[in-house]
Design a protein around this motif. Sequence first.
Motif, short mmCIF file in Angstrom:
data_model
loop_
_atom_site.label_atom_id
_atom_site.label_comp_id
_atom_site.label_asym_id
_atom_site.label_seq_id
_atom_site.Cartn_x
_atom_site.Cartn_y
_atom_site.Cartn_z
N ASN A 41 0.82 -1.25 0.12
CA ASN A 41 0.11 0.08 0.01
C ASN A 41 0.87 1.34 -0.06
O ASN A 41 0.59 2.56 0.57
N SER A 46 -1.52 3.80 -5.74
CA SER A 46 -2.74 3.64 -5.89
C SER A 46 -3.32 4.87 -6.19
O SER A 46 -2.76 5.96 -6.29
N GLN A 51 -7.88 2.32 -1.10
CA GLN A 51 -7.18 1.36 -2.17
C GLN A 51 -6.10 0.47 -1.60
O GLN A 51 -5.19 1.17 -1.07
N ASP A 139 -6.46 -7.75 -3.56
CA ASP A 139 -6.61 -6.33 -4.07
C ASP A 139 -7.93 -5.81 -3.55
O ASP A 139 -8.86 -6.13 -4.29
N LYS A 141 -10.49 -2.20 -3.04
CA LYS A 141 -10.86 -0.96 -3.54
C LYS A 141 -12.32 -0.58 -2.75
O LYS A 141 -13.09 -1.52 -2.89
#
Length: 684
Positions: A41, A46, A51, A139, A141
């Motif tokens: 991260n 991102s 996200q 992953d 979002k």
Amino acid sequence: MRVKPILAALAGALALARPCHAEEPEVPEAAVVRVGGHYDNAVGTSDAASQGTITADLIANRPALRTGEILEFVPGMIVTQHSGDGKANQYFLRGFNLDHGTDFATYVDAIPVNMRTHAHGQGYSDLNCLIPELVQRIDYKKGTYFADEGDFASAGAAHIRLANSLPQGLASLSLGSYGYLRGVLADSVKAANGTLLYGLELNRNDGPWDLPERVRKYAGELRYSQGSRDDGFDLTAMAYRNRWNATDQIPLRAVESGQVGRFGNLDPTDGGDSARYSLAYGMRKRDGDGQLELNAYVLHSTLDLFSDFTYFLADPERGDQFEQSERRTMAGLDAAQSWSATLGGFEMRNKVGLQTRYDRLAPVAIHVTAARTRTATVREDQVREASAGLYAESAVRWNAWLRSAVGVRYDAYRFRIASSIAGDSGRARDHIVSPKLSLVFGPWNKTEYFVNVGRGFHSNDARGTTQTRLPDGGPSSPVTPLVPTRGGELGVRSEAIPGLQSSLALWRLDIDSELVFVGDAGETAPSRASRRTGIEWNNHYIVRPGLLLDLDLAASRARYTRVDPAGDAIPGSLDRVASFGVTLDAPGPWLAAVELRHFGPRPLIEDGSVSSASTTLVNLRAGYRLRRNTSLSLDIFNLFDKKASDIDYYYQSRLTGEGPDGVNDIHFHPVEPRSLRLTLAHRF
């Protein structure tokens, strides 16, 4: 709105970008930080503060009571259950009671997990087919700001990526409280210029319930791959089967009167049988600065689910049990092309994609049953639902401190229903355009700032799009097939403090039609428009090598936006979530993890006069490496043996001896009491 003008305008905009061979802008190596191998991260990776990526290391080091709790690694997500462990979990995020998945999109590689027009609920997401040891990363979002996310993704999306290979083979055996048994065997080997990975899982569990759950679960995966994640292909076959008895939510008054205990039931024949078989192909091909991605899949699933939520309200003699049943075949093809370009001297990264899906339900039905024997059919439908989504996005780096991502997607749906109810057969269609925009400022002092806005949608059950009659013969009006959502977010992500990744997001989400649980039917129904606002603060900190601390806090407010005398509170909406975790995986024989999770009270009716209590649980893992490749670990769930609820509802039901109108009451499913699981794992 016509399709051709939209596509023409889109093609014209992309044509302005001249293909070039300049490399895609890269984040300097010194700026990329992987927190203890658990998170990817870092600043510069991102387009939104909300996200990120969870890696397999963290998944392996934290205890999980149920397979579906793998989604609790998404910050702010709560995963519970209100029935047997063969049924999809209950999910909460960003002020939503997401039921079994509506408004949160989940994928296993390219295969959608959310089932539309499902027998039990729209967007039903059953992750019991997954073997967690074979997950490479997640992953995630949140929000409506990503062009490649379509149906069900308004609150967020999680892409669970499967591993192509394992560093070592794995054989593990777990024994635990209440008849728990789980065995896993997995390995990967070189085969025909590629890698062949296999995994098998066997699970048995009776649970703490007065009626033994008798979970009988089998799951398997076979995956062949060549090349790399960026330039290669994979072919994956998965199989899953589960049978179980269910103790559904029970009325509070039945427990307080002593009719049943906290872990008792009112219909001992509830339960289900579920199966899922899939085959998927994925391909990535690099060509200079461009990349082609292609994914195709086919899936067949079945479900027979027996439930009784109102007991003797409809039928005082035989009870109100009903069966939700479906036989589904699903196929899809996703393709995307990305390439580098320049526009007025500015570096760009463009991507266009096409996502298609076809669901055939033959049939999807609801039957009246008694002790799992069908006595009548409420409705039975043959459904054909097809969709195609076209999207495009362009990311531009304007200078050293500003980049943008602009996207748009167009989705078109077609429905065809053949119903057992006269007047409910027919065809319907709908389409929607969803623009997206993200602005990223920085980094300054290893800190970035985000502005995100976008439009999204969720689809409604296909049976409602042509419905003119209810099962009881009453009139009905068709529902809107595609419901727009609109969201915005302000965020910041920082690594200014060495070893700490911290992000903060302020967000808002508007939905034109809410989905609400209807207790007397055990289903969801469209309701008023709503607005949710909230704040999230996520922190991951390496105290020292091998010691990781996590702190995730989220608060939200959910309200209907159209005035109604019933009130504006959204039943089941979650107002706060807190989780704190400690993971110790340092060199040496010992390993440990502790996790605290708290989710706050929820209003159970619109005027807010009835609410659930909050729930706080602590799970603990302690492990010891017997040898270099052999370990023994003990997981303790609900460490302090809290008596709390996994979920609460408020609705009308009738017990034996009560009047014909029944009683409005809280119905709850308790959290499981303290339980232990001992796992012996060997890597080879």
